[in-house]
Design an enzyme around this catalytic site. Structure first.
Site, mmCIF file in Angstrom:
data_model
loop_
_atom_site.group_PDB
_atom_site.id
_atom_site.type_symbol
_atom_site.label_atom_id
_atom_site.label_comp_id
_atom_site.label_asym_id
_atom_site.label_seq_id
_atom_site.Cartn_x
_atom_site.Cartn_y
_atom_site.Cartn_z
ATOM 1 C CB CYS A 191 -6.115 -15.184 33.358
ATOM 2 S SG CYS A 191 -4.710 -16.417 33.764
ATOM 3 C CG HIS A 245 -6.902 -15.386 39.039
ATOM 4 N ND1 HIS A 245 -7.723 -15.330 38.194
ATOM 5 C CD2 HIS A 245 -5.734 -15.503 38.413
ATOM 6 C CE1 HIS A 245 -7.221 -15.266 36.949
ATOM 7 N NE2 HIS A 245 -5.705 -15.405 37.109
ATOM 8 C CD GLU A 246 -2.230 -14.389 39.875
ATOM 9 O OE1 GLU A 246 -1.469 -15.047 39.242
ATOM 10 O OE2 GLU A 246 -3.116 -13.538 39.155
ATOM 11 C CG HIS A 264 -2.302 -19.425 37.604
ATOM 12 N ND1 HIS A 264 -2.865 -19.867 36.342
ATOM 13 C CD2 HIS A 264 -2.932 -18.097 37.617
ATOM 14 C CE1 HIS A 264 -3.316 -18.987 35.821
ATOM 15 N NE2 HIS A 264 -3.617 -17.828 36.693
#
Ligand code: NI
Length: 187
Positions: free
Chosen positions: A102, A144-145, A148
């Protein structure tokens, strides 16, 4: 276009819940997206989310490179995609382990369990609806994105902290995940 400063783990913007974008086609969104793309490419990232550039909005940018996809039929390479107000639906219960890095956690890599299959929807800066069902690495990148946007960094998804390592050490001392997990009888 402007290179933006990337927030690192510990900055409160990475812990917050990002706000919905009222108008995905607004000019400020387009400008922010252009800067996010430039920043991601400069940092050689696979994806970036707006909170990582100190902008708490529900916007992510990613691409799925050919060389990273697996054999799964739904694990398809993807050109640069911009998702505004994305929604991720987890499909089934099956999970897989895989390495993640990341831009907000520089120098490290970790093994993270993720759902193998997802469906995701979002809006493009042109106002078009994006709706895809994907698997494998493609599904991992999107999870994952989008994490955020809810203040979650990949270490918070990890279950085995032996597998949080410096990339430099990992390159010197490769880890055979299959062998390691079999030693534990963890499958
Ligand atoms: Ni990230």
């Amino acid at each position: 276009m402007t290179l933006l400063k990337i927030a690192r783990m510990g900055h409160p913007v990475l812990r917050g819940t990002a706000g919905l974008v009222d108008d995905p086609t607004a000019p400020w969104v387009r400008r922010l997206v252009e800067d996010m793309i430039e920043t991601m490419e400069d940092a050689r990232g696979t994806g970036i989310a707006a909170p990582q550039v100190h902008q708490s909005h529900r916007i992510v940018v990613f691409r799925v490179p050919d060389e990273r996809v697996t054999e799964m039929p739904g694990d398809v390479a993807q050109d640069l995609t911009v998702l505004i107000n994305p929604v991720v639906e987890l499909v089934g219960r099956e999970r897989a382990l895989g390495w993640e890095g990341c831009l907000s956690v520089p120098g490290l890599r970790g093994v993270v369990p993720r759902h193998l299959r997802i469906r995701y929807r979002g809006t493009s800066p042109e106002g078009e609806v994006i709706d895809r069902a994907v698997e494998g690495f493609h599904a991992r990148v999107v999870q994952h994105e989008c994490d955020h946007l809810d203040g979650i960094l990949y270490p918070q998804r990890m279950t085995d902290f032996r597998l949080l390592v410096f990339l430099e050490e990992l390159q010197r001392h490769p880890i055979d995940l299959t062998a390691l997990l079999n030693e534990d009888g963890a499958g």
